[in-house]
Write a protein that holds these residues in place. Sequence first.
Motif, PDB file in Angstrom:
ATOM      1  N   GLN A   7       0.826  -1.205   0.000  1.00  0.00           N
ATOM      2  CA  GLN A   7       0.000   0.000   0.000  1.00  0.00           C
ATOM      3  C   GLN A   7       0.864   1.261   0.000  1.00  0.00           C
ATOM      4  OE1 GLN A   7      -3.579  -0.218  -0.113  1.00  0.00           O
ATOM      5  NE2 GLN A   7      -2.819  -2.261  -0.666  1.00  0.00           N
ATOM      6  N   GLU A   8       0.307   2.314  -0.589  1.00  0.00           N
ATOM      7  CA  GLU A   8       1.071   3.554  -0.716  1.00  0.00           C
ATOM      8  C   GLU A   8       1.457   4.141   0.636  1.00  0.00           C
ATOM      9  OE1 GLU A   8       0.697   7.922  -2.950  1.00  0.00           O
ATOM     10  OE2 GLU A   8      -0.859   6.393  -3.183  1.00  0.00           O
ATOM     11  N   ASN A   9       0.595   3.949   1.653  1.00  0.00           N
ATOM     12  CA  ASN A   9       0.903   4.557   2.946  1.00  0.00           C
ATOM     13  C   ASN A   9       2.057   3.864   3.675  1.00  0.00           C
ATOM     14  OD1 ASN A   9      -0.393   2.240   3.719  1.00  0.00           O
ATOM     15  ND2 ASN A   9      -2.066   3.229   4.814  1.00  0.00           N
ATOM     16  N   ASP A  10       2.548   2.756   3.126  1.00  0.00           N
ATOM     17  CA  ASP A  10       3.729   2.119   3.707  1.00  0.00           C
ATOM     18  C   ASP A  10       5.012   2.459   2.948  1.00  0.00           C
ATOM     19  OD1 ASP A  10       2.803   0.846   5.992  1.00  0.00           O
ATOM     20  OD2 ASP A  10       2.057  -0.885   4.889  1.00  0.00           O
ATOM     21  N   LEU A  11       4.929   3.381   2.005  1.00  0.00           N
ATOM     22  CA  LEU A  11       6.120   3.800   1.265  1.00  0.00           C
ATOM     23  C   LEU A  11       7.223   4.357   2.173  1.00  0.00           C
ATOM     24  CD1 LEU A  11       4.791   5.393  -2.054  1.00  0.00           C
ATOM     25  CD2 LEU A  11       6.272   3.393  -1.810  1.00  0.00           C
ATOM     26  N   PRO A  12       6.890   5.088   3.253  1.00  0.00           N
ATOM     27  CA  PRO A  12       7.973   5.551   4.141  1.00  0.00           C
ATOM     28  C   PRO A  12       8.801   4.408   4.719  1.00  0.00           C
ATOM     29  CG  PRO A  12       5.978   6.803   4.574  1.00  0.00           C
ATOM     30  CD  PRO A  12       5.589   5.690   3.626  1.00  0.00           C
ATOM     31  N   ILE A  13       8.174   3.254   4.947  1.00  0.00           N
ATOM     32  CA  ILE A  13       8.915   2.095   5.435  1.00  0.00           C
ATOM     33  C   ILE A  13       9.881   1.601   4.366  1.00  0.00           C
ATOM     34  CG2 ILE A  13       8.715  -0.325   6.170  1.00  0.00           C
ATOM     35  CD1 ILE A  13       6.065   0.410   7.494  1.00  0.00           C
ATOM     36  N   VAL A  14       9.390   1.541   3.137  1.00  0.00           N
ATOM     37  CA  VAL A  14      10.238   1.121   2.014  1.00  0.00           C
ATOM     38  C   VAL A  14      11.413   2.078   1.855  1.00  0.00           C
ATOM     39  CG1 VAL A  14      10.313   0.778  -0.484  1.00  0.00           C
ATOM     40  CG2 VAL A  14       8.333  -0.019   0.838  1.00  0.00           C
ATOM     41  N   GLU A  15      11.138   3.375   1.925  1.00  0.00           N
ATOM     42  CA  GLU A  15      12.192   4.372   1.770  1.00  0.00           C
ATOM     43  C   GLU A  15      13.225   4.258   2.885  1.00  0.00           C
ATOM     44  OE1 GLU A  15       9.909   7.924   1.657  1.00  0.00           O
ATOM     45  OE2 GLU A  15       9.180   7.583  -0.394  1.00  0.00           O
ATOM     46  N   TYR A  16      12.755   4.022   4.107  1.00  0.00           N
ATOM     47  CA  TYR A  16      13.686   3.847   5.224  1.00  0.00           C
ATOM     48  C   TYR A  16      14.594   2.647   4.968  1.00  0.00           C
ATOM     49  CZ  TYR A  16      15.446   2.273   9.717  1.00  0.00           C
ATOM     50  OH  TYR A  16      16.265   1.830  10.723  1.00  0.00           O
ATOM     51  N   CYS A  17      14.015   1.532   4.520  1.00  0.00           N
ATOM     52  CA  CYS A  17      14.805   0.332   4.251  1.00  0.00           C
ATOM     53  C   CYS A  17      15.825   0.590   3.139  1.00  0.00           C
ATOM     54  CB  CYS A  17      13.895  -0.832   3.879  1.00  0.00           C
ATOM     55  SG  CYS A  17      12.870  -1.450   5.240  1.00  0.00           S
ATOM     56  N   GLN A  18      15.397   1.260   2.087  1.00  0.00           N
ATOM     57  CA  GLN A  18      16.302   1.545   0.968  1.00  0.00           C
ATOM     58  C   GLN A  18      17.457   2.439   1.402  1.00  0.00           C
ATOM     59  OE1 GLN A  18      13.441   3.189  -1.783  1.00  0.00           O
ATOM     60  NE2 GLN A  18      13.082   1.213  -2.784  1.00  0.00           N
ATOM     61  N   GLN A  19      17.150   3.435   2.206  1.00  0.00           N
ATOM     62  CA  GLN A  19      18.181   4.378   2.653  1.00  0.00           C
ATOM     63  C   GLN A  19      19.183   3.739   3.603  1.00  0.00           C
ATOM     64  OE1 GLN A  19      15.786   7.505   4.334  1.00  0.00           O
ATOM     65  NE2 GLN A  19      14.980   8.136   2.336  1.00  0.00           N
ATOM     66  N   ASN A  20      18.758   2.671   4.277  1.00  0.00           N
ATOM     67  CA  ASN A  20      19.616   2.050   5.284  1.00  0.00           C
ATOM     68  C   ASN A  20      20.071   0.642   4.905  1.00  0.00           C
ATOM     69  OD1 ASN A  20      19.575   3.955   7.862  1.00  0.00           O
ATOM     70  ND2 ASN A  20      17.513   3.988   6.986  1.00  0.00           N
ATOM     71  N   ASN A  21      19.888   0.289   3.633  1.00  0.00           N
ATOM     72  CA  ASN A  21      20.329  -1.018   3.124  1.00  0.00           C
ATOM     73  C   ASN A  21      19.765  -2.181   3.934  1.00  0.00           C
ATOM     74  OD1 ASN A  21      22.012   0.048   1.013  1.00  0.00           O
ATOM     75  ND2 ASN A  21      23.493   0.624   2.604  1.00  0.00           N
ATOM     76  N   ILE A  22      18.469  -2.089   4.242  1.00  0.00           N
ATOM     77  CA  ILE A  22      17.773  -3.137   4.969  1.00  0.00           C
ATOM     78  C   ILE A  22      16.881  -3.890   3.986  1.00  0.00           C
ATOM     79  CG2 ILE A  22      16.081  -3.604   6.786  1.00  0.00           C
ATOM     80  CD1 ILE A  22      17.076  -1.011   8.130  1.00  0.00           C
ATOM     81  N   ASP A  23      16.932  -5.200   4.003  1.00  0.00           N
ATOM     82  CA  ASP A  23      16.101  -5.993   3.102  1.00  0.00           C
ATOM     83  C   ASP A  23      14.629  -5.831   3.460  1.00  0.00           C
ATOM     84  OD1 ASP A  23      18.260  -6.938   1.704  1.00  0.00           O
ATOM     85  OD2 ASP A  23      18.425  -8.792   2.843  1.00  0.00           O
ATOM     86  N   TYR A  24      13.780  -5.803   2.446  1.00  0.00           N
ATOM     87  CA  TYR A  24      12.346  -5.695   2.678  1.00  0.00           C
ATOM     88  C   TYR A  24      11.597  -6.459   1.602  1.00  0.00           C
ATOM     89  CZ  TYR A  24      12.248  -2.240  -1.106  1.00  0.00           C
ATOM     90  OH  TYR A  24      12.363  -1.617  -2.329  1.00  0.00           O
ATOM     91  N   TYR A  25      10.343  -6.750   1.895  1.00  0.00           N
ATOM     92  CA  TYR A  25       9.452  -7.393   0.932  1.00  0.00           C
ATOM     93  C   TYR A  25       8.087  -6.754   1.075  1.00  0.00           C
ATOM     94  CZ  TYR A  25       6.790 -10.858  -1.647  1.00  0.00           C
ATOM     95  OH  TYR A  25       5.967 -11.460  -2.564  1.00  0.00           O
ATOM     96  N   ARG A  26       7.428  -6.503  -0.058  1.00  0.00           N
ATOM     97  CA  ARG A  26       6.099  -5.901  -0.040  1.00  0.00           C
ATOM     98  C   ARG A  26       5.073  -6.927  -0.514  1.00  0.00           C
ATOM     99  NH1 ARG A  26       5.886  -0.110  -2.723  1.00  0.00           N
ATOM    100  NH2 ARG A  26       4.233   0.099  -1.159  1.00  0.00           N
TER     101      ARG A  26
END
Length: 218
Positions: free
Chosen positions: A25-44
């Motif tokens: 969901q779009e409202n979880d984009l800040p979580i994705v951005e945080y992971c990308q900025q900090n080299n943390i693996d994520y899955y949507r």
Amino acid sequence: MLEYHVRRVAKSKLINHHIIATSNQENDLPIVEYCQQNNIDYYRGNETDVLGRFYETALSVHAEPDDIIIRLTGDCPLICPQLIDDAIKLQFSGESQQYTHVSLAYFPRGFDVEVFRMRSLSEAYFKALAPAQREHVTLYLYSKPDALIVPVTLHGNPSWSHFRLCVDEQDDFLLVEQLICRLGEQWLDAGPRQICELLEGNPQLVTINAHIHQRTAH
């Protein structure tokens, strides 16, 4: 909160791969951005089928049937790496089909840890059909008739079970904020006993969120 959670999980000596399983969901984009900025693996994945999202997250890193999966929840900024490792050790030494968890009869909600094998997660994914079982990742595993449940109780105290350290409501946030302020530089390494004894010594803190009732799977 997510950063505090991630940094405390990183103190675990046994976890070798930490993935943030968030929604598409779009409202979880800040979580994705945080992971990308900090080299943390994520899955949507799917927002409401949390079991499906969790299963797909494990598949995304090619989890094998015997791999040990640790489920943590992101609303626990004071998650305890000591308890994570205790649960993993119990899982390693037990039966392959067992479900190991930190007992909330001995520890506060907010120290939640659940451990099981990938084969158990796969079983839940394919057999759990009820909406509640899809929303709550492990409900199928611990509620089926043949469930082999192993609780982590070592170093806990039944008097700690009424403390609430997860963050669902604003007052939950205020309590955790107060705790972290009082812990100061020790917040990152504070163990379950230190945190709970801080609450015991400051009962006015416990009243901040004592009125909040946990939503159940039923």
